[in-house]
Design a protein around this motif. Structure first.
Motif, PDB file in Angstrom:
ATOM      1  N   VAL A  83       0.868  -0.819  -0.213  1.00 55.72           N
ATOM      2  CA  VAL A  83      -0.276  -0.080   0.026  1.00 55.72           C
ATOM      3  C   VAL A  83       0.846   1.160  -0.207  1.00 55.72           C
ATOM      4  CG1 VAL A  83      -1.281   1.467   1.579  1.00 55.72           C
ATOM      5  CG2 VAL A  83      -2.232  -0.940   1.201  1.00 55.72           C
ATOM      6  N   GLU A  84       2.071   1.297   0.859  1.00 59.42           N
ATOM      7  CA  GLU A  84       2.704   2.193   0.972  1.00 59.42           C
ATOM      8  C   GLU A  84       3.259   2.615  -0.294  1.00 59.42           C
ATOM      9  OE1 GLU A  84       5.048   4.183   4.317  1.00 59.42           O
ATOM     10  OE2 GLU A  84       6.469   2.671   3.466  1.00 59.42           O
ATOM     11  N   ARG A  85       3.956   1.792  -0.670  1.00 53.58           N
ATOM     12  CA  ARG A  85       4.793   1.556  -2.392  1.00 53.58           C
ATOM     13  C   ARG A  85       4.327   1.904  -3.772  1.00 53.58           C
ATOM     14  NH1 ARG A  85      10.566   0.860  -1.878  1.00 53.58           N
ATOM     15  NH2 ARG A  85      10.783   0.771   0.185  1.00 53.58           N
ATOM     16  N   LEU A  86       3.449   1.233  -3.546  1.00 47.72           N
ATOM     17  CA  LEU A  86       2.093   1.774  -4.627  1.00 47.72           C
ATOM     18  C   LEU A  86       1.033   1.959  -4.954  1.00 47.72           C
ATOM     19  CD1 LEU A  86       2.653  -1.884  -6.244  1.00 47.72           C
ATOM     20  CD2 LEU A  86       3.851   0.036  -6.840  1.00 47.72           C
ATOM     21  N   VAL A  87       0.116   2.322  -3.433  1.00 46.56           N
ATOM     22  CA  VAL A  87      -1.256   2.463  -3.492  1.00 46.56           C
ATOM     23  C   VAL A  87      -1.090   4.286  -3.068  1.00 46.56           C
ATOM     24  CG1 VAL A  87      -3.898   2.426  -2.982  1.00 46.56           C
ATOM     25  CG2 VAL A  87      -2.136   0.022  -3.230  1.00 46.56           C
ATOM     26  N   PHE A  88      -0.769   4.051  -2.079  1.00 47.45           N
ATOM     27  CA  PHE A  88      -0.487   5.471  -1.359  1.00 47.45           C
ATOM     28  C   PHE A  88      -0.099   6.691  -2.810  1.00 47.45           C
ATOM     29  CE2 PHE A  88       2.437   8.113   1.205  1.00 47.45           C
ATOM     30  CZ  PHE A  88       1.870   9.494   1.256  1.00 47.45           C
ATOM     31  N   PRO A  89       1.530   6.419  -3.166  1.00 51.52           N
ATOM     32  CA  PRO A  89       1.241   7.577  -4.917  1.00 51.52           C
ATOM     33  C   PRO A  89       0.731   7.736  -5.632  1.00 51.52           C
ATOM     34  CG  PRO A  89       3.175   6.324  -4.825  1.00 51.52           C
ATOM     35  CD  PRO A  89       2.048   5.308  -3.701  1.00 51.52           C
ATOM     36  N   PHE A  90       0.032   6.362  -5.395  1.00 46.34           N
ATOM     37  CA  PHE A  90      -1.654   6.785  -6.783  1.00 46.34           C
ATOM     38  C   PHE A  90      -2.351   7.215  -6.727  1.00 46.34           C
ATOM     39  CE2 PHE A  90      -4.648   4.989  -9.281  1.00 46.34           C
ATOM     40  CZ  PHE A  90      -4.614   5.094 -10.655  1.00 46.34           C
ATOM     41  N   ILE A  91      -3.305   6.794  -5.547  1.00 46.73           N
ATOM     42  CA  ILE A  91      -4.027   7.687  -4.895  1.00 46.73           C
ATOM     43  C   ILE A  91      -3.825   9.145  -5.039  1.00 46.73           C
ATOM     44  CG2 ILE A  91      -5.800   7.944  -3.303  1.00 46.73           C
ATOM     45  CD1 ILE A  91      -6.185   5.333  -5.012  1.00 46.73           C
ATOM     46  N   TYR A  92      -2.947   9.843  -4.274  1.00 46.15           N
ATOM     47  CA  TYR A  92      -2.191  10.670  -3.715  1.00 46.15           C
ATOM     48  C   TYR A  92      -1.329  11.377  -4.752  1.00 46.15           C
ATOM     49  CZ  TYR A  92      -4.169   9.809   0.847  1.00 46.15           C
ATOM     50  OH  TYR A  92      -4.720   9.579   2.203  1.00 46.15           O
ATOM     51  N   THR A  93      -1.912  11.325  -5.854  1.00 44.98           N
ATOM     52  CA  THR A  93      -1.036  12.105  -7.253  1.00 44.98           C
ATOM     53  C   THR A  93      -1.574  14.019  -6.975  1.00 44.98           C
ATOM     54  OG1 THR A  93      -1.345   9.867  -8.593  1.00 44.98           O
ATOM     55  CG2 THR A  93      -0.822  12.280  -9.426  1.00 44.98           C
ATOM     56  N   GLY A  94      -1.000  14.178  -7.016  1.00 44.33           N
ATOM     57  CA  GLY A  94      -1.234  15.626  -7.322  1.00 44.33           C
ATOM     58  C   GLY A  94      -1.631  16.001  -5.944  1.00 44.33           C
ATOM     59  N   ILE A  95      -1.658  15.631  -5.035  1.00 43.93           N
ATOM     60  CA  ILE A  95      -1.780  16.365  -3.780  1.00 43.93           C
ATOM     61  C   ILE A  95      -1.070  16.999  -3.018  1.00 43.93           C
ATOM     62  CG2 ILE A  95      -2.693  15.389  -0.970  1.00 43.93           C
ATOM     63  CD1 ILE A  95      -4.949  15.486  -3.150  1.00 43.93           C
ATOM     64  N   LYS A  96      -0.282  17.688  -2.367  1.00 40.08           N
ATOM     65  CA  LYS A  96       0.070  18.683  -1.664  1.00 40.08           C
ATOM     66  C   LYS A  96       0.565  17.330  -0.231  1.00 40.08           C
ATOM     67  CE  LYS A  96       2.923  21.801  -1.851  1.00 40.08           C
ATOM     68  NZ  LYS A  96       4.338  22.009  -3.013  1.00 40.08           N
ATOM     69  N   VAL A  97       2.271  16.873   0.008  1.00 38.59           N
ATOM     70  CA  VAL A  97       2.422  16.078   0.725  1.00 38.59           C
ATOM     71  C   VAL A  97       3.771  17.386   1.905  1.00 38.59           C
ATOM     72  CG1 VAL A  97       4.091  14.780   1.890  1.00 38.59           C
ATOM     73  CG2 VAL A  97       2.448  14.393  -0.521  1.00 38.59           C
ATOM     74  N   VAL A  98       3.420  17.249   3.044  1.00 38.48           N
ATOM     75  CA  VAL A  98       4.866  17.908   3.893  1.00 38.48           C
ATOM     76  C   VAL A  98       5.014  16.568   3.959  1.00 38.48           C
ATOM     77  CG1 VAL A  98       5.132  19.316   5.958  1.00 38.48           C
ATOM     78  CG2 VAL A  98       3.107  19.824   4.322  1.00 38.48           C
ATOM     79  N   ALA A  99       6.717  16.846   4.162  1.00 40.66           N
ATOM     80  CA  ALA A  99       7.967  16.233   4.586  1.00 40.66           C
ATOM     81  C   ALA A  99       8.610  16.742   5.891  1.00 40.66           C
ATOM     82  CB  ALA A  99       8.380  15.123   3.636  1.00 40.66           C
ATOM     83  N   ILE A 100       8.169  15.551   7.037  1.00 35.55           N
ATOM     84  CA  ILE A 100       9.778  16.046   8.427  1.00 35.55           C
ATOM     85  C   ILE A 100      10.904  16.770   8.400  1.00 35.55           C
ATOM     86  CG2 ILE A 100       9.959  14.182   9.031  1.00 35.55           C
ATOM     87  CD1 ILE A 100       8.702  15.270  11.702  1.00 35.55           C
ATOM     88  N   SER A 101      11.237  16.211   7.055  1.00 31.90           N
ATOM     89  CA  SER A 101      12.402  16.297   7.230  1.00 31.90           C
ATOM     90  C   SER A 101      13.531  15.781   5.529  1.00 31.90           C
ATOM     91  CB  SER A 101      13.525  15.510   7.685  1.00 31.90           C
ATOM     92  OG  SER A 101      13.329  13.669   6.946  1.00 31.90           O
TER      93      SER A 101
END
Length: 367
Positions: free
Chosen positions: A134-152
């Motif tokens: 889910v983290e490797r494949l589904v997550f980036p697919f579903i959140y295409t175009g969504i702004k992401v904040v990374a902590i580092s």
């Protein structure tokens, strides 16, 4: 503005950690600025918390456990939350809440770190394989175009590796609660004291720290190890310590209060984090603020929060970690130098700066 936060835990949860500190420090400031904030999260498996309550001005709604909370989220949204909020904060802890599938509101996804092999430390198959997939494949697919904040920067690089666009990921470091006149820096313990403070989980490898402590004692017979925190591996770790030869030298303190935490961070000689990887480490920077340097393995996140040779040391192996800890404990001039550096390094991190940067992103997404 009405802000809805989806997170798997709140600050009162037995497993609350740095991720909860991060989002609740922001939420408290949003409430103070006049916004209405609601957090939807899971129930605590060890203590029956109220299904609904309010603290620090934040509305808390708890439903489900660490797994089922993700199924309850869309149900609650469609039944109770729809048309009541202006913005969604979706926090990914291994897997996200998949809010793009059930809400068209503007949203921001927070990612503390990519879990990767951590799934195989924490979950049995097939759950570990499902989480990894889910983290490797589904997550980036579903959140295409969504702004992401990374902590580092480390987390941003990992997000790009699994398919996120660099332009969609913004790094916003966490702040820290700094010493002040009421909780200032205290005199160090008279005995060389190592501190681990955080959740006791399999991937944190606190058992490894307990294991190498016998080698630390060979060169530092007066040394002590304090372990503050709790988690899924805490009971087993306590059993190992109590059956061990050096049980009088190792103190497992369990969960500690804020005042106890500040005292430990201030009085310890060295902060040690043996984790396989982190997104960053608020605890490392907080220790630095009290003049306590840190040692960890050269792994993602920790190799960014610890400046090797300047605010602490990074080890490449178990043997190397023993050598790095011994060097700091035995070399007073080096320890004092990196302690001063650590204080200076920690000065640049504050929650007001973090909140401003996040709110700027939120405002840009609402235009």
């Amino acid at each position: 503005m009405n802000i809805l936060i989806f997170n798997w835990r709140d600050l009162k949860h037995s497993w609350a950690g740095g991720g909860e500190i991060y989002i609740f420090e922001l939420a408290k400031r949003w409430v103070k600025a006049g916004h209405h904030v609601t957090v939807f999260c899971s129930q605590d498996p060890y203590q029956k918390l109220r299904d609904k309550e309010k603290y620090s001005g934040i509305e808390i709604i708890r439903k489900g456990n660490r797994f089922t909370v993700y199924f309850w989220a869309p149900i609650y949204y469609l039944k109770y939350f729809k048309n009541k909020f202006d913005f969604i904060v979706d926090i990914e802890n291994g897997i996200p809440f998949f809010t793009p599938l059930f809400s068209r509101l503007p949203k921001l996804c927070f990612v503390y770190h990519i879990h990767g092999r951590q799934f195989f430390f924490e979950l049995p198959p097939p759950l570990s394989y499902i989480g990894f997939f889910v983290e490797r494949l589904v997550f980036p697919f579903i959140y295409t175009g969504i702004k992401v904040v990374a902590i580092s920067k480390t987390t941003k690089k990992d997000l790009i590796k699994i398919g996120f666009k660099e332009s969609n990921v913004k790094v916003v470091y966490s702040g820290i609660t700094k010493p002040n006149n009421k909780n200032g820096v205290e005199k160090k313990f008279s005995s060389p004291t190592l501190l681990y403070l955080g959740r006791i989980k399999a991937y944190k490898r606190v058992d490894l720290l307990v294991d190498i402590f016998k080698d630390i004692l060979k060169n530092n017979p007066r040394a002590k190890l304090k372990i503050a925190g709790w988690g899924t591996e805490a009971s087993g770790l306590t059993d190992i310590i109590m059956r061990g030869e050096y049980r009088r030298k190792i103190h497992i303190l369990g969960p500690v209060s804020e005042s106890e935490k500040r005292k430990l961070l201030s009085k310890s000689w060295l902060f040690v984090n043996p984790s396989i990887g982190e997104g960053w480490s608020i605890a490392v920077i907080e220790a630095n603020a009290y003049g306590t340097p840190a040692v960890a393995f050269k792994v993602p996140g920790l190799s960014e929060s610890i400046k090797h040779g300047y605010t602490g040391l990074l080890a490449r192996s178990k043997k190397d970690m023993i050598e790095k800890i011994n060097k700091i404990l035995r070399d007073k001039s080096f320890r004092e130098r990196i302690s001063k550096n650590a204080k200076n390094w920690a000065q640049q991190f504050n929650w007001e700066k973090t909140e401003r940067e996040i709110m700027d992103v939120i405002k840009s997404l609402r235009k």
